[in-house]
Design an enzyme around this catalytic site. Structure first.
Site, PDB file in Angstrom:
ATOM      1  N   HIS A  67      38.594 -35.562-121.024  1.00 26.24           N
ATOM      2  CA  HIS A  67      38.506 -36.614-120.007  1.00 26.24           C
ATOM      3  C   HIS A  67      37.200 -37.375-120.153  1.00 26.24           C
ATOM      4  CE1 HIS A  67      35.681 -34.469-117.261  1.00 26.24           C
ATOM      5  NE2 HIS A  67      36.346 -33.379-117.575  1.00 26.24           N
ATOM      6  N   ASP A  90      35.798 -39.267-117.453  1.00 28.40           N
ATOM      7  CA  ASP A  90      35.107 -39.506-116.192  1.00 28.40           C
ATOM      8  C   ASP A  90      34.157 -38.363-115.859  1.00 28.40           C
ATOM      9  OD1 ASP A  90      37.374 -37.834-115.775  1.00 28.40           O
ATOM     10  OD2 ASP A  90      37.308 -38.232-113.624  1.00 28.40           O
ATOM     11  N   GLU A 141      39.985 -37.240-114.141  1.00 29.13           N
ATOM     12  CA  GLU A 141      40.183 -35.785-114.130  1.00 29.13           C
ATOM     13  C   GLU A 141      39.445 -35.130-112.973  1.00 29.13           C
ATOM     14  OE1 GLU A 141      39.417 -31.521-115.041  1.00 29.13           O
ATOM     15  OE2 GLU A 141      37.961 -33.127-114.734  1.00 29.13           O
TER      16      GLU A 141
END
Length: 385
Positions: A97, A99, A157
């Site tokens: 992910h 983020d 996420e």
């Protein structure tokens, strides 16, 4: 232990042997994936991408990956998927992910030393941009791997599962999840962590009756009524449950308490939010039943639930991977997206640089040596080198 922080001004100047992987073109960040995975880690960390603000990093990743001739690239929102199509007998999905949780004065990244060992300090270095940087470098360079590879870099996420880029992608392109084995680059100290605990959030409510606090006997205090809820939590003894040879630790904890409307009003409602981390031997329904049993007699509303995943280490390809990287499998206590692949019948493990105990920590930092080790091991396995 001696720690030395070095700010941006203390970094070595650009030389032929060292450069920043992050540059800017027309004001937009661009990534140079020919540089080291450590430099790429610094670069993608220095593009802030707190959940809901991943667009700039997703754009930079797409711009760096799309021109590569050996990859088919698909974008869904701020999720980037890149695939080889070499006709190999097996396909591996490798995902990470992009983020992070919110910043707290921990960007831009800084180079630090701990007992003479170099680290990169800053938000996202552990969770999980070092793992993503390793993936980006390998995706750019491995044009002829021994397996076909689907690389997935996804958004959202760190927030509720319903907003995850993988949730969205599973609805729009479920075919992109197909594979014989999956690896999530979540921090695992460079070891293999099998499966993951499930996670459940619930609100336990108590009710009362409002009155003026000067005449408290006229009301019923809902916050006071929550005392037995907290007492049950304090007395709760979590279990350690062995699943396929790995010992998973459970936990049931209060994470938020709210109630009251004013400083002179007896409250008529109190809410205790609890988080249950449960072993993958339990289904989500069984976990919810357990929480309701613990708080029998109280109003309980389950507000979020994500299934756990069994270790996924019994398939031949998973065992080959564990041998290749020389790891001793450990359990994953936190929830990760291996659960999504497990639910689809794809065995999945966590493997990436970074100490999981430093994820979301204000002193988040990753050892450069771990980044390099994970890159070498993953490269060797994917090329049979």
């Amino acid at each position: 232990m001696h720690t030395r922080l070095s700010g941006e001004r203390d970094r070595p100047p650009r030389t032929k042997g060292r450069a920043d992987a992050l540059d800017r073109l027309d004001g937009m960040p661009t990534l140079d994936l020919s540089l080291s995975a450590a430099d790429i880690t610094r670069a993608i960390c220095d593009i802030p991408s707190v959940s809901d603000d991943e667009r700039m990093l997703a754009d930079a990743i797409e711009a760096a990956i799309r021109p590569l001739p050996h990859l088919e690239v698909h974008r869904d929102g701020d999720t980037i998927v890149a695939r080889t199509a070499l006709g190999r007998a097996q396909r591996v999905v490798i995902a990470g992910h992009i983020d992070t949780v919110p910043l707290n004065g921990n960007l831009p990244t800084r180079d630090i030393e701990i007992d003479g060992e170099p680290f990169i300090w800053g938000r996202g270095t552990v969770d999980m941009k070092a793992g993503t940087a390793v993936q980006l470098k390998l995706a750019a360079e491995l044009s002829d791997p021994v397996v076909d590879i689907t690389w997935i870099w996804y958004d959202h996420e760190e927030v509720e599962a319903s907003r995850s880029g993988l949730t969205r992608l599973a609805a729009t392109r479920p075919d992109l999840f197909e594979g014989d084995f999956a690896i999530l680059g979540e921090p695992s100290n460079g070891q293999v962590e099998g499966g993951c605990n499930g996670t459940l959030r619930a609100v336990v409510r108590t009710h009362g009756r409002r009155s003026h606090s000067a005449r408290a006997w006229m009301g019923v205090n809902a916050i006071h009524a929550a005392a037995p809820v907290l007492a049950r939590l304090a007395a709760y003894e979590p279990q350690e449950i062995v699943v396929d040879g790995l010992a998973y630790r459970e936990g049931l904890n209060a994470v938020r308490v709210s109630g009251g409307v004013a400083g002179n009003v007896i409250p008529d409602l109190c809410e205790v939010e609890v988080n249950f981390r449960f072993a993958p031997s339990r289904s989500g329904a069984e976990a919810a039943d357990h929480v309701r049993e613990v708080f029998d007699g109280f109003e309980v509303e389950v507000t979020d639930l994500a299934q756990g995943a069994r270790p996924g280490l019994d398939s031949p390809i998973a065992q080959d991977f564990v041998r290749a990287v020389g790891a001793v499998p450990q359990p994953k206590y936190g929830w990760t997206d291996v659960a999504r692949f497990s639910a689809l019948g794809v065995p999945a493990v966590n493997y990436g640089p970074g100490d999981p105990s430093l994820a979301h920590h204000d002193e988040e930092r990753v050892a450069v040596a771990q980044i390099e080790s994970c890159e070498r091991s993953l490269r060797a396995w994917l090329t049979a080198g």
